[in-house]
Design a protein around this motif. Structure first.
Motif, PDB file in Angstrom:
ATOM      1  N   ALA A  64      42.218 -29.224 -36.190  1.00  0.00           N
ATOM      2  CA  ALA A  64      42.893 -28.655 -37.356  1.00  0.00           C
ATOM      3  C   ALA A  64      42.049 -28.761 -38.617  1.00  0.00           C
ATOM      4  CB  ALA A  64      44.234 -29.355 -37.565  1.00  0.00           C
ATOM      5  N   ASN A  65      41.012 -29.575 -38.596  1.00  0.00           N
ATOM      6  CA  ASN A  65      40.129 -29.713 -39.751  1.00  0.00           C
ATOM      7  C   ASN A  65      38.940 -28.764 -39.687  1.00  0.00           C
ATOM      8  OD1 ASN A  65      41.638 -31.732 -41.053  1.00  0.00           O
ATOM      9  ND2 ASN A  65      40.831 -33.252 -39.650  1.00  0.00           N
ATOM     10  N   ALA A  66      38.848 -27.976 -38.631  1.00  0.00           N
ATOM     11  CA  ALA A  66      37.755 -27.002 -38.501  1.00  0.00           C
ATOM     12  C   ALA A  66      37.986 -25.836 -39.461  1.00  0.00           C
ATOM     13  CB  ALA A  66      37.684 -26.486 -37.058  1.00  0.00           C
ATOM     14  N   SER A  67      36.950 -25.055 -39.668  1.00  0.00           N
ATOM     15  CA  SER A  67      37.076 -23.891 -40.538  1.00  0.00           C
ATOM     16  C   SER A  67      37.982 -22.838 -39.886  1.00  0.00           C
ATOM     17  CB  SER A  67      35.700 -23.273 -40.797  1.00  0.00           C
ATOM     18  OG  SER A  67      35.200 -22.692 -39.599  1.00  0.00           O
ATOM     19  N   LYS A  68      38.498 -21.961 -40.705  1.00  0.00           N
ATOM     20  CA  LYS A  68      39.319 -20.880 -40.178  1.00  0.00           C
ATOM     21  C   LYS A  68      38.492 -20.010 -39.237  1.00  0.00           C
ATOM     22  CE  LYS A  68      42.472 -17.149 -41.279  1.00  0.00           C
ATOM     23  NZ  LYS A  68      43.124 -16.348 -42.303  1.00  0.00           N
ATOM     24  N   GLN A  69      37.217 -19.793 -39.571  1.00  0.00           N
ATOM     25  CA  GLN A  69      36.356 -18.978 -38.708  1.00  0.00           C
ATOM     26  C   GLN A  69      36.206 -19.611 -37.326  1.00  0.00           C
ATOM     27  OE1 GLN A  69      35.082 -15.798 -39.262  1.00  0.00           O
ATOM     28  NE2 GLN A  69      34.808 -16.039 -37.057  1.00  0.00           N
ATOM     29  N   HIS A  70      36.037 -20.920 -37.287  1.00  0.00           N
ATOM     30  CA  HIS A  70      35.928 -21.620 -36.000  1.00  0.00           C
ATOM     31  C   HIS A  70      37.219 -21.437 -35.202  1.00  0.00           C
ATOM     32  CE1 HIS A  70      34.792 -24.627 -33.044  1.00  0.00           C
ATOM     33  NE2 HIS A  70      35.997 -25.155 -33.198  1.00  0.00           N
ATOM     34  N   LEU A  71      38.356 -21.580 -35.875  1.00  0.00           N
ATOM     35  CA  LEU A  71      39.635 -21.408 -35.193  1.00  0.00           C
ATOM     36  C   LEU A  71      39.807 -19.974 -34.697  1.00  0.00           C
ATOM     37  CD1 LEU A  71      41.826 -23.542 -37.595  1.00  0.00           C
ATOM     38  CD2 LEU A  71      41.121 -24.162 -35.271  1.00  0.00           C
ATOM     39  N   LEU A  72      39.351 -19.001 -35.486  1.00  0.00           N
ATOM     40  CA  LEU A  72      39.385 -17.603 -35.028  1.00  0.00           C
ATOM     41  C   LEU A  72      38.534 -17.416 -33.776  1.00  0.00           C
ATOM     42  CD1 LEU A  72      39.234 -15.703 -38.430  1.00  0.00           C
ATOM     43  CD2 LEU A  72      41.029 -15.453 -36.691  1.00  0.00           C
ATOM     44  N   ASP A  73      37.357 -18.043 -33.748  1.00  0.00           N
ATOM     45  CA  ASP A  73      36.481 -17.954 -32.573  1.00  0.00           C
ATOM     46  C   ASP A  73      37.147 -18.555 -31.333  1.00  0.00           C
ATOM     47  OD1 ASP A  73      34.573 -16.765 -34.208  1.00  0.00           O
ATOM     48  OD2 ASP A  73      33.373 -18.602 -34.415  1.00  0.00           O
ATOM     49  N   ARG A  83      45.512 -12.682 -33.806  1.00  0.00           N
ATOM     50  CA  ARG A  83      44.782 -13.762 -34.467  1.00  0.00           C
ATOM     51  C   ARG A  83      44.159 -13.359 -35.802  1.00  0.00           C
ATOM     52  NH1 ARG A  83      42.187 -12.206 -29.902  1.00  0.00           N
ATOM     53  NH2 ARG A  83      40.219 -11.114 -30.240  1.00  0.00           N
ATOM     54  N   SER A  84      43.738 -12.113 -35.942  1.00  0.00           N
ATOM     55  CA  SER A  84      43.055 -11.698 -37.172  1.00  0.00           C
ATOM     56  C   SER A  84      43.992 -11.691 -38.380  1.00  0.00           C
ATOM     57  CB  SER A  84      42.415 -10.324 -36.995  1.00  0.00           C
ATOM     58  OG  SER A  84      43.415  -9.354 -36.760  1.00  0.00           O
ATOM     59  N   ARG A  85      45.289 -11.646 -38.146  1.00  0.00           N
ATOM     60  CA  ARG A  85      46.257 -11.638 -39.242  1.00  0.00           C
ATOM     61  C   ARG A  85      46.893 -13.009 -39.479  1.00  0.00           C
ATOM     62  NH1 ARG A  85      47.209  -7.532 -35.973  1.00  0.00           N
ATOM     63  NH2 ARG A  85      49.144  -8.399 -35.165  1.00  0.00           N
ATOM     64  N   MET A  86      46.481 -14.003 -38.733  1.00  0.00           N
ATOM     65  CA  MET A  86      47.120 -15.321 -38.821  1.00  0.00           C
ATOM     66  C   MET A  86      46.512 -16.178 -39.919  1.00  0.00           C
ATOM     67  SD  MET A  86      47.535 -16.512 -34.890  1.00  0.00           S
ATOM     68  CE  MET A  86      48.493 -15.575 -33.717  1.00  0.00           C
ATOM     69  N   THR A  87      47.354 -17.034 -40.479  1.00  0.00           N
ATOM     70  CA  THR A  87      46.873 -18.062 -41.398  1.00  0.00           C
ATOM     71  C   THR A  87      46.222 -19.161 -40.557  1.00  0.00           C
ATOM     72  OG1 THR A  87      48.908 -19.363 -41.278  1.00  0.00           O
ATOM     73  CG2 THR A  87      48.798 -17.628 -42.986  1.00  0.00           C
ATOM     74  N   LYS A  88      45.560 -20.071 -41.215  1.00  0.00           N
ATOM     75  CA  LYS A  88      44.935 -21.189 -40.503  1.00  0.00           C
ATOM     76  C   LYS A  88      45.987 -21.995 -39.737  1.00  0.00           C
ATOM     77  CE  LYS A  88      41.789 -25.046 -41.067  1.00  0.00           C
ATOM     78  NZ  LYS A  88      40.914 -25.796 -41.970  1.00  0.00           N
ATOM     79  N   LYS A  89      47.112 -22.256 -40.387  1.00  0.00           N
ATOM     80  CA  LYS A  89      48.185 -23.014 -39.734  1.00  0.00           C
ATOM     81  C   LYS A  89      48.704 -22.273 -38.502  1.00  0.00           C
ATOM     82  CE  LYS A  89      52.506 -25.278 -40.388  1.00  0.00           C
ATOM     83  NZ  LYS A  89      53.586 -25.751 -41.097  1.00  0.00           N
ATOM     84  N   GLU A  90      48.875 -20.963 -38.602  1.00  0.00           N
ATOM     85  CA  GLU A  90      49.343 -20.171 -37.463  1.00  0.00           C
ATOM     86  C   GLU A  90      48.321 -20.179 -36.334  1.00  0.00           C
ATOM     87  OE1 GLU A  90      52.146 -16.863 -39.712  1.00  0.00           O
ATOM     88  OE2 GLU A  90      49.969 -16.568 -39.678  1.00  0.00           O
ATOM     89  N   LEU A  91      47.035 -20.136 -36.682  1.00  0.00           N
ATOM     90  CA  LEU A  91      45.986 -20.208 -35.651  1.00  0.00           C
ATOM     91  C   LEU A  91      46.061 -21.531 -34.905  1.00  0.00           C
ATOM     92  CD1 LEU A  91      42.965 -18.658 -37.569  1.00  0.00           C
ATOM     93  CD2 LEU A  91      43.910 -17.817 -35.403  1.00  0.00           C
ATOM     94  N   ILE A  92      46.199 -22.622 -35.647  1.00  0.00           N
ATOM     95  CA  ILE A  92      46.290 -23.954 -35.027  1.00  0.00           C
ATOM     96  C   ILE A  92      47.467 -24.003 -34.065  1.00  0.00           C
ATOM     97  CG2 ILE A  92      46.785 -26.393 -35.505  1.00  0.00           C
ATOM     98  CD1 ILE A  92      45.230 -25.888 -38.222  1.00  0.00           C
TER      99      ILE A  92
END
Length: 106
Positions: A64-73, A83-92
């Motif tokens: 959860a401390n990774a960048s948003k780009q890492h989470l998108l990957d 995934r492209s429309r998600m917030t960081k929290k939603e990605l996690i």
């Protein structure tokens, strides 16, 4: 690691929590397996506080401390839709759900 924690804390549950927090400092959960993180450090609030009585939210092995780009990957690798429309929290949260589905399959 778990055995050392068990020896120190004399409690299976506490030893598990301490060992799991330590695992999340060096690895992140991706699908049904753990992968080394590029940068060591706590994965979530619970791992940050660690110890025998941790506090805070857990992300179930998601970094959860990774960048948003890492989470998108990671989400792309796990084929998380939207995934492209998600917030960081939603990605996690989506990665965590995907990881749980992968774990149940095995």
């Amino acid at each position: 690691m778990h055995d050392s924690a068990l020896e120190e804390y004399q409690s299976e549950q506490r030893a598990h929590r301490v060992a799991y927090a330590a695992l999340k400092h060096g690895y992140e959960k991706v699908g049904d397996h753990w992968e080394p993180k590029k940068r060591k450090g706590p994965s979530d609030e619970r791992a940050r506080h660690g110890g025998p009585e941790p506090a805070g939210e857990t992300a179930g092995g998601v970094d959860a401390n990774a960048s948003k780009q890492h989470l998108l990957d990671i989400a792309k690798r796990l084929d998380v839709s939207g995934r492209s429309r998600m917030t960081k929290k939603e990605l996690i949260e989506s990665i965590e759900r995907s990881n749980e589905r992968a774990r149940r399959k095995n």
